[in-house]
Design a protein around this motif. Sequence first.
Motif, short mmCIF file in Angstrom:
data_model
loop_
_atom_site.label_atom_id
_atom_site.label_comp_id
_atom_site.label_asym_id
_atom_site.label_seq_id
_atom_site.Cartn_x
_atom_site.Cartn_y
_atom_site.Cartn_z
N TRP A 12 0.82 -1.21 0.00
CA TRP A 12 0.00 0.00 0.00
C TRP A 12 0.85 1.26 0.00
O TRP A 12 0.51 2.24 -0.67
CB TRP A 12 -0.99 -0.01 1.16
CG TRP A 12 -2.25 -0.70 0.79
CD1 TRP A 12 -2.65 -1.95 1.16
CD2 TRP A 12 -3.28 -0.20 -0.06
NE1 TRP A 12 -3.85 -2.26 0.58
CE2 TRP A 12 -4.27 -1.19 -0.17
CE3 TRP A 12 -3.47 1.00 -0.74
CZ2 TRP A 12 -5.42 -1.03 -0.93
CZ3 TRP A 12 -4.62 1.17 -1.50
CH2 TRP A 12 -5.57 0.16 -1.59
N VAL A 13 1.95 1.27 0.72
CA VAL A 13 2.84 2.45 0.71
C VAL A 13 3.34 2.69 -0.71
O VAL A 13 3.34 3.82 -1.20
CB VAL A 13 4.02 2.27 1.70
CG1 VAL A 13 5.09 3.32 1.46
CG2 VAL A 13 3.52 2.35 3.14
N GLU A 24 -6.55 8.11 1.32
CA GLU A 24 -7.91 7.90 1.81
C GLU A 24 -8.51 6.58 1.31
O GLU A 24 -9.50 6.11 1.87
CB GLU A 24 -8.82 9.06 1.37
CG GLU A 24 -8.44 10.40 1.98
CD GLU A 24 -7.24 11.05 1.30
OE1 GLU A 24 -6.99 10.78 0.10
OE2 GLU A 24 -6.53 11.80 1.98
N GLN A 25 -7.93 6.00 0.27
CA GLN A 25 -8.45 4.76 -0.30
C GLN A 25 -7.89 3.50 0.35
O GLN A 25 -8.32 2.40 0.04
CB GLN A 25 -8.17 4.72 -1.81
CG GLN A 25 -8.93 5.77 -2.58
CD GLN A 25 -8.56 5.76 -4.04
OE1 GLN A 25 -7.45 6.17 -4.40
NE2 GLN A 25 -9.46 5.26 -4.88
N VAL A 26 -6.93 3.66 1.27
CA VAL A 26 -6.38 2.50 1.98
C VAL A 26 -7.49 1.92 2.85
O VAL A 26 -8.17 2.65 3.57
CB VAL A 26 -5.17 2.90 2.85
CG1 VAL A 26 -4.65 1.71 3.63
CG2 VAL A 26 -4.06 3.49 1.98
N LEU A 32 -4.08 -0.89 9.53
CA LEU A 32 -3.39 -0.75 8.23
C LEU A 32 -3.29 0.69 7.79
O LEU A 32 -2.21 1.18 7.45
CB LEU A 32 -4.10 -1.59 7.16
CG LEU A 32 -3.54 -1.48 5.74
CD1 LEU A 32 -2.11 -2.01 5.69
CD2 LEU A 32 -4.42 -2.25 4.77
N LYS A 33 -4.40 1.40 7.77
CA LYS A 33 -4.40 2.78 7.30
C LYS A 33 -3.48 3.66 8.14
O LYS A 33 -2.76 4.51 7.62
CB LYS A 33 -5.83 3.33 7.32
CG LYS A 33 -5.99 4.66 6.62
CD LYS A 33 -7.43 5.07 6.60
CE LYS A 33 -7.86 5.36 5.19
NZ LYS A 33 -9.24 5.75 5.06
N ASP A 38 1.47 6.70 8.53
CA ASP A 38 2.72 7.04 9.23
C ASP A 38 3.93 6.92 8.31
O ASP A 38 4.82 7.77 8.32
CB ASP A 38 2.91 6.14 10.45
CG ASP A 38 1.94 6.45 11.58
OD1 ASP A 38 1.27 7.51 11.54
OD2 ASP A 38 1.84 5.61 12.50
N GLN A 39 3.96 5.88 7.49
CA GLN A 39 5.08 5.67 6.57
C GLN A 39 5.12 6.72 5.47
O GLN A 39 6.19 7.20 5.12
CB GLN A 39 5.00 4.26 5.96
CG GLN A 39 5.28 3.16 6.93
CD GLN A 39 6.66 3.29 7.53
OE1 GLN A 39 7.67 3.25 6.82
NE2 GLN A 39 6.72 3.46 8.83
N ILE A 40 3.97 7.09 4.96
CA ILE A 40 3.91 8.11 3.91
C ILE A 40 4.36 9.46 4.46
O ILE A 40 5.12 10.18 3.83
CB ILE A 40 2.48 8.21 3.32
CG1 ILE A 40 2.10 6.91 2.61
CG2 ILE A 40 2.34 9.42 2.39
CD1 ILE A 40 2.91 6.58 1.40
#
Length: 43
Positions: A12-13, A24-26, A32-33, A38-40
């Motif tokens: 996902w990242v 917002e689509q995660v 998970l979101k 946090d990673q983004i």
Amino acid sequence: MFNVLSGLVIVWVGLVKKGTYELEQVPNISNLKEVVSDQINAA
């Protein structure tokens, strides 16, 4: 449940960074979101 080394987080990242999906689509699956966000934001 998910952490930065989870495969789904890594996928996902990558998809968000490429612009394939917006943050917002995660999906709202467990944390998970939150972990992807946090990673983004850390990058």
